[in-house]
Design a protein around this motif. Sequence first.
Motif, PDB file in Angstrom:
ATOM      1  N   GLN A  29       0.948  -1.395   0.100  1.00 58.20           N
ATOM      2  CA  GLN A  29      -0.262  -0.141  -0.316  1.00 58.20           C
ATOM      3  C   GLN A  29       0.999   1.221   0.258  1.00 58.20           C
ATOM      4  OE1 GLN A  29      -2.717   0.421   3.100  1.00 58.20           O
ATOM      5  NE2 GLN A  29      -4.383   1.726   2.142  1.00 58.20           N
ATOM      6  N   GLU A  30       2.332   1.873   0.922  1.00 62.86           N
ATOM      7  CA  GLU A  30       2.925   2.897   0.483  1.00 62.86           C
ATOM      8  C   GLU A  30       4.055   2.791  -0.274  1.00 62.86           C
ATOM      9  OE1 GLU A  30       5.475   1.684   3.931  1.00 62.86           O
ATOM     10  OE2 GLU A  30       4.184   2.454   5.704  1.00 62.86           O
ATOM     11  N   ARG A  31       3.681   1.471  -1.069  1.00 64.55           N
ATOM     12  CA  ARG A  31       4.570   1.460  -2.710  1.00 64.55           C
ATOM     13  C   ARG A  31       3.254   2.386  -3.434  1.00 64.55           C
ATOM     14  NH1 ARG A  31       6.195  -4.104  -3.677  1.00 64.55           N
ATOM     15  NH2 ARG A  31       7.028  -4.794  -1.011  1.00 64.55           N
ATOM     16  N   ARG A  32       2.186   1.775  -3.251  1.00 66.23           N
ATOM     17  CA  ARG A  32       1.411   2.224  -3.823  1.00 66.23           C
ATOM     18  C   ARG A  32       0.937   4.394  -4.127  1.00 66.23           C
ATOM     19  NH1 ARG A  32      -3.518  -2.190  -4.098  1.00 66.23           N
ATOM     20  NH2 ARG A  32      -2.010  -3.531  -5.350  1.00 66.23           N
ATOM     21  N   GLU A  33       1.048   4.246  -3.181  1.00 66.31           N
ATOM     22  CA  GLU A  33       0.705   6.262  -2.553  1.00 66.31           C
ATOM     23  C   GLU A  33       1.783   6.283  -2.744  1.00 66.31           C
ATOM     24  OE1 GLU A  33       0.106   5.974   1.558  1.00 66.31           O
ATOM     25  OE2 GLU A  33      -1.955   4.696   1.523  1.00 66.31           O
ATOM     26  N   ALA A  34       3.454   6.121  -2.956  1.00 72.48           N
ATOM     27  CA  ALA A  34       3.935   6.502  -3.556  1.00 72.48           C
ATOM     28  C   ALA A  34       4.040   6.693  -4.797  1.00 72.48           C
ATOM     29  CB  ALA A  34       5.614   5.719  -2.781  1.00 72.48           C
ATOM     30  N   ALA A  35       3.385   6.329  -5.684  1.00 68.02           N
ATOM     31  CA  ALA A  35       3.660   6.059  -6.899  1.00 68.02           C
ATOM     32  C   ALA A  35       2.664   7.178  -7.401  1.00 68.02           C
ATOM     33  CB  ALA A  35       3.063   4.290  -7.969  1.00 68.02           C
ATOM     34  N   VAL A  36       1.563   6.991  -6.854  1.00 66.30           N
ATOM     35  CA  VAL A  36       0.486   7.737  -7.420  1.00 66.30           C
ATOM     36  C   VAL A  36       0.908   9.560  -6.571  1.00 66.30           C
ATOM     37  CG1 VAL A  36      -1.763   9.102  -6.973  1.00 66.30           C
ATOM     38  CG2 VAL A  36      -1.159   6.354  -6.921  1.00 66.30           C
ATOM     39  N   ARG A  37       2.015   9.162  -5.792  1.00 64.31           N
ATOM     40  CA  ARG A  37       2.255  10.412  -5.350  1.00 64.31           C
ATOM     41  C   ARG A  37       3.274  11.884  -6.635  1.00 64.31           C
ATOM     42  NH1 ARG A  37       1.775   8.989   0.394  1.00 64.31           N
ATOM     43  NH2 ARG A  37       0.107  10.086   1.227  1.00 64.31           N
ATOM     44  N   GLN A  38       4.061  10.861  -6.450  1.00 59.58           N
ATOM     45  CA  GLN A  38       4.837  11.324  -7.720  1.00 59.58           C
ATOM     46  C   GLN A  38       4.074  10.661  -8.745  1.00 59.58           C
ATOM     47  OE1 GLN A  38       7.245   7.882  -8.965  1.00 59.58           O
ATOM     48  NE2 GLN A  38       8.690   8.926 -10.179  1.00 59.58           N
ATOM     49  N   LEU A  39       3.297  10.514  -9.369  1.00 59.67           N
ATOM     50  CA  LEU A  39       2.558  10.603 -10.691  1.00 59.67           C
ATOM     51  C   LEU A  39       1.778  11.927 -10.776  1.00 59.67           C
ATOM     52  CD1 LEU A  39       0.903   8.040 -11.746  1.00 59.67           C
ATOM     53  CD2 LEU A  39       2.501   8.873 -12.695  1.00 59.67           C
ATOM     54  N   LEU A  40       1.390  12.440  -9.465  1.00 58.40           N
ATOM     55  CA  LEU A  40       0.724  14.019  -9.108  1.00 58.40           C
ATOM     56  C   LEU A  40       1.531  15.064  -9.095  1.00 58.40           C
ATOM     57  CD1 LEU A  40      -2.230  12.478  -6.617  1.00 58.40           C
ATOM     58  CD2 LEU A  40      -2.431  13.228  -9.033  1.00 58.40           C
ATOM     59  N   ASP A  41       2.649  14.708  -8.527  1.00 58.38           N
ATOM     60  CA  ASP A  41       4.038  15.545  -8.386  1.00 58.38           C
ATOM     61  C   ASP A  41       4.845  15.770  -9.652  1.00 58.38           C
ATOM     62  OD1 ASP A  41       3.186  15.753  -5.843  1.00 58.38           O
ATOM     63  OD2 ASP A  41       4.599  14.374  -4.647  1.00 58.38           O
ATOM     64  N   ALA A  42       4.242  15.361  -9.818  1.00 57.66           N
ATOM     65  CA  ALA A  42       4.164  15.273 -11.820  1.00 57.66           C
ATOM     66  C   ALA A  42       4.392  16.467 -12.531  1.00 57.66           C
ATOM     67  CB  ALA A  42       4.687  14.156 -13.324  1.00 57.66           C
ATOM     68  N   GLY A  43       3.260  17.008 -12.341  1.00 57.76           N
ATOM     69  CA  GLY A  43       3.017  17.944 -13.045  1.00 57.76           C
ATOM     70  C   GLY A  43       1.458  17.619 -14.107  1.00 57.76           C
ATOM     71  N   GLY A  44       1.361  17.923 -14.934  1.00 66.55           N
ATOM     72  CA  GLY A  44      -0.378  17.764 -15.860  1.00 66.55           C
ATOM     73  C   GLY A  44       0.427  16.987 -16.900  1.00 66.55           C
ATOM     74  N   PRO A  45      -1.193  17.138 -17.281  1.00 62.28           N
ATOM     75  CA  PRO A  45      -0.997  15.045 -18.492  1.00 62.28           C
ATOM     76  C   PRO A  45      -0.280  16.185 -19.433  1.00 62.28           C
ATOM     77  CG  PRO A  45      -3.020  16.511 -18.246  1.00 62.28           C
ATOM     78  CD  PRO A  45      -2.433  16.606 -17.604  1.00 62.28           C
TER      79      PRO A  45
END
Length: 84
Positions: free
Chosen positions: A4-20
């Motif tokens: 679960q922590e790995r998934r949350e980290a991956a989602v945070r990384q995607l959200l912090d990367a910027g827009g589409p």
Amino acid sequence: MSQQERREAAVRQLLDAGGPAPVPPDLHADAVRRGTGMLRRRTVLRRACWLLLLAAVLAFTVWAADARPWTEPPSRTTPPLTRW
């Protein structure tokens, strides 16, 4: 680190990367053109299938009216004469 922590980290990384990623400006027009063509082909195919089904039903009806498959066929030989 749990699953679960790995998934949350991956989602945070995607959200912090910027827009589409940028989308080509003519993508919408191209998609509409392709979709319209597919819809037109599907409509023509559907109408052709209905027309073929109607022709088959009509041909069967004409054949059945002419051949009368529900009646007993006439006998090809005469019955033997026993009392004459």
